[in-house]
Scaffold this active site. Structure first.
Site, short mmCIF file in Angstrom:
data_model
loop_
_atom_site.label_atom_id
_atom_site.label_comp_id
_atom_site.label_asym_id
_atom_site.label_seq_id
_atom_site.Cartn_x
_atom_site.Cartn_y
_atom_site.Cartn_z
CD GLU A 110 -122.77 51.45 -45.18
OE1 GLU A 110 -122.64 50.88 -46.28
OE2 GLU A 110 -123.76 52.16 -44.89
NE ARG A 166 -126.86 48.28 -48.28
CZ ARG A 166 -127.42 47.18 -48.75
NH1 ARG A 166 -128.68 47.18 -49.10
NH2 ARG A 166 -126.72 46.06 -48.88
CG HIS A 186 -121.75 49.95 -56.94
ND1 HIS A 186 -122.60 48.91 -56.64
CD2 HIS A 186 -120.76 49.89 -56.02
CE1 HIS A 186 -122.15 48.26 -55.57
NE2 HIS A 186 -121.03 48.84 -55.18
#
Length: 373
Positions: A135, A218, A248
């Site tokens: 990101e 991640r 998740h």
């Protein structure tokens, strides 16, 4: 009469949808704009839940996700798929949000066609290209060519100008996630049946202090997830505490949490919650443990302290304001900081009462007015 501007919003994940729907609502209602919506489907089921509750029907749904898809394969499919939509729609502006692969590729595809890009939630920086990964690089890429940068805070605006982004292209708007939280809170108050998924768990844990948990980054896969699971298990040993953890869908998260935490009396491992029920989780929790970005903004709006299970954050405003604390993924540190908040009322109140620096619920209107010029 001024030209009607065609605006194409491009997004694909649940957090993007939450932060974009207040803006899309206003664009749809404003006669200055022809609002078009393209979704990539980067989070399929969780994305669709938000679209449904917000009443948004995309004009283009690329549905690009495939099992086991690599980041480079996803990037290639996003660039081509969004590029085809741009060639069909020929918008005046492309609006992307945040730092996902969809946002980066949506912006890049527009740049390749010399279509101006507006970046919602611009300027967030951790200073480490591997945390959060990927990101941090995604949002830096968008920042190099965006024609309008809607920074949520003065800190994020300064990050952009420090990178030599033209100050005339940077505007502090607040974060649209606060707009969205206000909207969903009012909607659930009017329609309580929208948020009943936690009713049984709330009865089961009556009288206990709830710790809400989210984890999916991640960079925490592997040892980080193991340590987070260890910390949660140790906190659940307390008689006065219960853990509610919507897990998740990523197998790197699910496999660890199910193996380590399933079946514990004080832990509820749930399927991912839709937006109304997630807002309910924030409301009933005493503390949020998270590695998510959005929770760092949302929980303080409801007066809930946030312990951030990451080494860095691109939202330092929360740490500086005292609404959030970086605790990393060391199990001992997570347990220590959570226990402090549970056992020391002054420490808890200091975080719970701190001013939320992320906005006043009017960010989307500011963005609409800036797009109109």
């Amino acid at each position: 009469m001024a030209k009607t501007l065609k605006i194409l919003t491009v997004f694909g994940t649940r957090p993007e949808a939450i932060k974009m729907f207040p803006l899309i609502h206003l664009l749809q209602e404003d006669q200055r704009f022809d609002s078009r919506v393209c979704v990539s489907g980067q989070h399929r089921g969780m994305l669709d839940q938000v679209l449904e509750i917000a009443g948004i029907e995309p004009h283009h749904d690329l549905d690009l996700m495939q099992p086991g898809q690599t980041l480079d394969a996803l990037t290639a499919r996003l660039l081509e798929g969004i590029g085809n939509v741009l060639d069909e729609e020929r918008p005046d502006w492309v609006v992307v949000q945040g730092d996902t692969a969809t946002a980066m590729c949506g912006g890049l595809a527009a740049y390749y066609r010399k279509i101006p890009v507006a970046h919602v939630e611009a300027g967030l920086r951790s200073g480490d290209i591997h945390h959060p990964w990927p990101e941090e690089v995604n949002r830096k890429i968008i920042g190099t060519f965006a024609a309008l940068n809607f920074a949520p805070t003065e800190t994020s605006a300064k990050s952009l100008t420090t990178e030599n982004v033209d100050p005339a292209k940077v505007h502090v708007t607040g974060n649209t996630v606060i707009d969205a939280l206000h909207w969903i809170t009012e909607k659930v108050a009017a329609e309580p049946a929208l948020a009943t998924a936690l009713s049984e768990v709330e009865k089961r844990f009556a009288g206990k202090r709830i710790i809400g948990v989210t984890s999916h980054r991640r960079e925490n896969f592997g040892d980080g997830m193991d340590a987070i699971a260890d910390a949660i298990g140790r906190l659940a040993d307390r008689d006065d505490v219960a853990i509610i953890f919507p897990v998740h869908l990523n197998p790197n998260v699910r496999s660890v949490m199910n193996e380590r935490l399933a079946g514990r009396d004080n832990i509820a491992l749930l399927e991912p919650l839709d937006y109304p029920n997630f807002a309910r989780l924030l409301d009933i929790s005493s503390i949020m443990l998270t590695d998510s970005g959005g929770v760092q903004e949302e929980a303080p709006a409801l007066g809930k302290p946030v312990l951030v299970m990451r080494e860095t954050t691109e939202r330092p405003e929360g740490v500086e304001a005292g609404t959030a604390k970086l605790v990393g993924t060391d199990a001992d540190r997570i347990v220590e900081e959570a226990s402090l908040l549970l056992d020391d009322q002054e420490a808890y109140s200091a975080m719970a009462r701190s001013h939320n620096p992320f906005g006043d619920g009017k960010a989307a209107q500011r963005i609409v007015d800036l797009l109109a010029g």
